[in-house]
Design an enzyme around this catalytic site. Structure first.
Site, PDB file in Angstrom:
ATOM      1  N   ASN A  91     -12.868  -3.601   2.195  1.00 33.36           N
ATOM      2  CA  ASN A  91     -13.358  -2.159   2.007  1.00 33.36           C
ATOM      3  C   ASN A  91     -13.971  -2.518   0.728  1.00 33.36           C
ATOM      4  O   ASN A  91     -14.831  -2.546   0.643  1.00 33.36           O
ATOM      5  CB  ASN A  91     -12.550  -0.936   2.433  1.00 33.36           C
ATOM      6  CG  ASN A  91     -11.906  -0.975   3.828  1.00 33.36           C
ATOM      7  OD1 ASN A  91     -12.367  -0.952   4.431  1.00 33.36           O
ATOM      8  ND2 ASN A  91     -10.990  -0.064   3.462  1.00 33.36           N
ATOM      9  N   HIS A 118      -7.015  -5.953   1.983  1.00 34.98           N
ATOM     10  CA  HIS A 118      -5.918  -5.368   2.453  1.00 34.98           C
ATOM     11  C   HIS A 118      -4.793  -6.324   4.119  1.00 34.98           C
ATOM     12  O   HIS A 118      -5.759  -6.964   4.311  1.00 34.98           O
ATOM     13  CB  HIS A 118      -6.171  -4.310   4.040  1.00 34.98           C
ATOM     14  CG  HIS A 118      -7.070  -3.456   3.142  1.00 34.98           C
ATOM     15  ND1 HIS A 118      -5.871  -1.517   2.746  1.00 34.98           N
ATOM     16  CD2 HIS A 118      -7.727  -2.507   2.450  1.00 34.98           C
ATOM     17  CE1 HIS A 118      -6.969  -0.658   2.273  1.00 34.98           C
ATOM     18  NE2 HIS A 118      -8.032  -1.368   1.841  1.00 34.98           N
ATOM     19  N   ASP A 147       0.844  -1.075   0.088  1.00 38.50           N
ATOM     20  CA  ASP A 147       0.071   0.159   0.056  1.00 38.50           C
ATOM     21  C   ASP A 147       0.961   1.778   0.004  1.00 38.50           C
ATOM     22  O   ASP A 147       2.409   1.465   0.505  1.00 38.50           O
ATOM     23  CB  ASP A 147      -0.632  -0.253   1.865  1.00 38.50           C
ATOM     24  CG  ASP A 147      -2.263   0.673   1.114  1.00 38.50           C
ATOM     25  OD1 ASP A 147      -2.663   0.607   0.948  1.00 38.50           O
ATOM     26  OD2 ASP A 147      -1.618   2.162   1.121  1.00 38.50           O
ATOM     27  N   SER A 165     -12.326   2.984  -1.551  1.00 34.68           N
ATOM     28  CA  SER A 165     -11.852   4.109  -2.705  1.00 34.68           C
ATOM     29  C   SER A 165     -11.304   3.798  -3.919  1.00 34.68           C
ATOM     30  O   SER A 165     -11.375   4.995  -4.879  1.00 34.68           O
ATOM     31  CB  SER A 165     -11.082   4.864  -1.790  1.00 34.68           C
ATOM     32  OG  SER A 165      -9.766   4.574  -2.112  1.00 34.68           O
ATOM     33  N   HIS A 182      -9.693  -5.034  -3.346  1.00 34.26           N
ATOM     34  CA  HIS A 182      -8.478  -5.495  -2.756  1.00 34.26           C
ATOM     35  C   HIS A 182      -9.137  -6.635  -0.786  1.00 34.26           C
ATOM     36  O   HIS A 182      -9.553  -5.526  -0.639  1.00 34.26           O
ATOM     37  CB  HIS A 182      -7.577  -4.942  -2.911  1.00 34.26           C
ATOM     38  CG  HIS A 182      -8.008  -3.075  -2.834  1.00 34.26           C
ATOM     39  ND1 HIS A 182      -9.274  -2.449  -3.208  1.00 34.26           N
ATOM     40  CD2 HIS A 182      -8.220  -2.754  -1.312  1.00 34.26           C
ATOM     41  CE1 HIS A 182      -9.808  -1.526  -2.799  1.00 34.26           C
ATOM     42  NE2 HIS A 182      -8.933  -1.009  -1.399  1.00 34.26           N
TER      43      HIS A 182
HETATM   44  P1  5GP Z   1      -9.821   1.250   0.253  1.00 37.28           P
HETATM   45  O1  5GP Z   1      -9.249   2.390   0.451  1.00 37.28           O
HETATM   46  O2  5GP Z   1     -10.128   1.414  -1.293  1.00 37.28           O
HETATM   47  O3  5GP Z   1      -9.788  -0.218   0.518  1.00 37.28           O
HETATM   48  O4  5GP Z   1      -7.423   1.354   0.261  1.00 37.28           O
HETATM   49  C1  5GP Z   1      -7.758   1.915  -1.327  1.00 37.28           C
HETATM   50  C2  5GP Z   1      -5.839   1.867  -0.720  1.00 37.28           C
HETATM   51  O5  5GP Z   1      -5.201   2.169  -2.268  1.00 37.28           O
HETATM   52  C3  5GP Z   1      -5.210   2.995   0.123  1.00 37.28           C
HETATM   53  O6  5GP Z   1      -5.103   2.072   1.569  1.00 37.28           O
HETATM   54  C4  5GP Z   1      -4.709   3.410  -0.721  1.00 37.28           C
HETATM   55  O7  5GP Z   1      -3.247   3.389   0.462  1.00 37.28           O
HETATM   56  C5  5GP Z   1      -3.859   2.120  -1.732  1.00 37.28           C
HETATM   57  N1  5GP Z   1      -3.359   3.135  -2.994  1.00 37.28           N
HETATM   58  C6  5GP Z   1      -4.510   4.211  -3.621  1.00 37.28           C
HETATM   59  N2  5GP Z   1      -2.859   4.558  -4.559  1.00 37.28           N
HETATM   60  C7  5GP Z   1      -1.837   4.015  -4.301  1.00 37.28           C
HETATM   61  C8  5GP Z   1      -0.859   3.927  -5.451  1.00 37.28           C
HETATM   62  O8  5GP Z   1      -0.989   4.192  -6.286  1.00 37.28           O
HETATM   63  N3  5GP Z   1      -0.334   2.395  -5.084  1.00 37.28           N
HETATM   64  C9  5GP Z   1      -0.408   1.899  -4.163  1.00 37.28           C
HETATM   65  N4  5GP Z   1       0.545   1.025  -4.214  1.00 37.28           N
HETATM   66  N5  5GP Z   1      -0.682   2.034  -3.276  1.00 37.28           N
HETATM   67  C10 5GP Z   1      -2.382   2.550  -3.351  1.00 37.28           C
END
Ligand code: 5GP
Ligand code: ZN
Length: 121
Positions: A94, A109, A39, A102, A107
């Protein structure tokens, strides 16, 4: 590999672009159908995202249409945890914007490497 050759890829999807190698990421493990990468904003000493190579918007949809692929994602999460934090890990999917999703490519985590708290709200 190009996303244009992958029929299940979504051209505007960040994680499809990472899977395709079009956006850089620190990949830590791969399997035939899933990819694990760090992440960009880690919330724990180990914070890895595990995604299916195919585009699916969230875990509920993935479980409904391809449960074997969901099992592959969890198996790769376990493999990462075995390599990085003695096999002890928390997995979070999520699902929905109000739950914190987001990026709408499912995915897992994978969090570990410390005694984790429990204060999501
Ligand atoms: P969500 O909020 O959808 O559960 O998790 C999305 C995750 O993707 C977040 O923890 C964020 O830090 C990560 N993320 C967003 N953009 C990027 C990126 O360009 N590269 C990587 N490796 N992680 C990302
Ligand atoms: Zn995608």
């Amino acid at each position: 590999m190009s996303s244009s050759t992958t029929p299940t890829a979504s051209p505007d999807c960040l994680f499809c672009r990472i899977v395709a190698g079009e956006v850089p990421a620190e990949v830590v493990a791969t399997s035939e159908r899933a990819v694990a990468f760090r992440d960009i904003a880690p919330q724990a000493p180990v914070h890895v995202l595990v995604v299916p190579r195919d585009h699916h918007p969230d875990v509920a949809e993935l479980a409904a249409v391809d449960p074997a692929l969901l099992a592959d994602v969890v198996a790769l999460a376990h493999e990462v945890a075995q390599a990085e934090c003695d096999g002890a890990f928390r997995t979070i999917f999520n699902t929905g914007a109000s739950a914190g999703q987001s990026v709408f490519h499912v995915h897992a985590h994978v969090l570990g490497g410390a005694a984790l708290g429990w204060t999501p709200a």
